[in-house]
Write a protein that holds these residues in place. Sequence first.
Motif, PDB file in Angstrom:
ATOM      1  N   ASP A  91      -7.212  70.873  41.460  1.00 23.62           N
ATOM      2  CA  ASP A  91      -8.217  70.132  41.754  1.00 23.62           C
ATOM      3  C   ASP A  91      -8.077  70.323  43.415  1.00 23.62           C
ATOM      4  O   ASP A  91      -7.126  70.367  43.771  1.00 23.62           O
ATOM      5  CB  ASP A  91      -8.406  68.879  41.248  1.00 23.62           C
ATOM      6  N   LEU A  93      -7.779  68.843  46.804  1.00 22.65           N
ATOM      7  CA  LEU A  93      -7.031  67.306  47.057  1.00 22.65           C
ATOM      8  C   LEU A  93      -7.300  67.240  48.507  1.00 22.65           C
ATOM      9  O   LEU A  93      -6.683  68.090  49.433  1.00 22.65           O
ATOM     10  CB  LEU A  93      -5.506  67.441  46.773  1.00 22.65           C
ATOM     11  N   ARG A 104      -9.426  63.470  45.277  1.00 20.00           N
ATOM     12  CA  ARG A 104     -10.236  64.767  44.950  1.00 20.00           C
ATOM     13  C   ARG A 104     -11.247  64.919  45.673  1.00 20.00           C
ATOM     14  O   ARG A 104     -12.301  64.149  45.891  1.00 20.00           O
ATOM     15  CB  ARG A 104     -10.824  64.693  43.221  1.00 20.00           C
TER      16      ARG A 104
END
Length: 453
Positions: A91, A93, A104
């Motif tokens: 993801d 970040l 996120r």
Amino acid sequence: MTEPAQSKVDMEKLVSLCRRRGFIFPSSEIYGGLSSCWDYGPLGVELKRNIKDAWWRAVVQQRDDMVGLDASILMHPQTWQASGHLEGFSDPLVECKGCHLRWRSDELNADCCPECGGELTEPRLFNLMFKTFMGPVEDEASIVYLRPETAQGMFVNFENVLNTTRKRLPFGIAQIGKSFRNEVTTGNFIFRSREFEQMEIEYFVRPGTDKEWFDYWVEERLNWYASLGIRRQNLKLRPHTKEELAHYARECSDINYLFPMGWAELEGIANRGDFDLVQHAKSSGKTLSYYDEETKEHIVPYIIEPSAGVDRTFLAILCDAYDEDIAEGEKRVLLHLNPDLAPIKAAVLPLSRKETLAPMAKELYADLRKKWMVSYDDAQSIGRRYRRQDEIGTPFCVTIDFESLEDKQVTIRERDSLRQIRVPIDSLKTTLQAKLAGEDLFVLPPGGKVWKE
Ligand code: GAP
């Protein structure tokens, strides 16, 4: 039917019920809990097991074209190289330069920290797999990962299953098990946690028939949720756009549920094409294909993957079952759980604690629990005891009163309708069996009578 814009269920009430009645506790609570990890309590473990059993019955036991598997959580690290997880399972970040909280970036609606308003760093990719070490030496060579999905165990066992079961295409492998993801943002109770359980199917089909099987599984899975009693208007199909498809997917649709926080994914159904078998064949040097006796050709099957979360199904079932009403003149909380899923199928309630009723009630209890999860409760008023059972979704209460000693009959009370019938003790088991299977309460066994409407 118009879709409700908002769930009627309050998440706080649900969390409180789960805590109060022993469905779900925060993990390691005496140490202050461990963020996003949950323990299923005495009732939770029953409901969870019933959900998994219902899934297994529907997708393995009652089908000719499916077999089960229970692969290990730790897998050869090359698995994750081949599957693309080492490279792509991450993801984006960002970190707040002030309070150092991480977010996120694809879920942030602001360009500053939502907590303190501080400046954010540039996004960087964060891999979601948990790492650990195999054996006593903690070096690069001993790194292994906790699986982030159960699916890979089924792909790497494709040949083993094919050779040992002699299944012909199309056929599928089903597996239930724990998966782990070091999610950046967790929350909404058990909806998104770092340790969770999945129920996954990998269904192998001939290329060219994949679209047809994809549609078949979407329908099949929607029907399964409805068969558990989840209202159809609380389920919605959401096809993925091309841009959001996972790296392995040709097509994907989510089955979304109207949770208290809004519509969110309950299950994903993906057409993975031949991506996984091709990748694992390349990486392992093995031939992962299917020999078609008719055409004398080797085929690399395409895979249709219906992938469901046990914990999210648990939450959806609780949300759909939760209700408050007035019963017998009192406000009550109740769970309209499908009897198949209810943690306790019946409660044995002697009207009084007096010695005279206890032996008969205990004998009945001992007999019924040979077959079902049954509870025994002789504390406080009968009204209070009914309320306790309603709140945990017990479909039937069996009451033994002083007349029972004379006429050898007991009363069965139904949770949802509050109706009651009186039946001979001799036929209690067969009557309960029929009622649990959905027969109307007022279909009476020989000698039975309507007690209260
Ligand atoms: N093998 C495909 C796969 O894992 P996914 O959409 O990432 O696909 C499938 O996950 C299902 O697993 C989801 O629909 C959800 O029910 C469950 N799931 C995924 N991540 C979860 C999490 N962090 N917490 C709880 N359940 C999760």
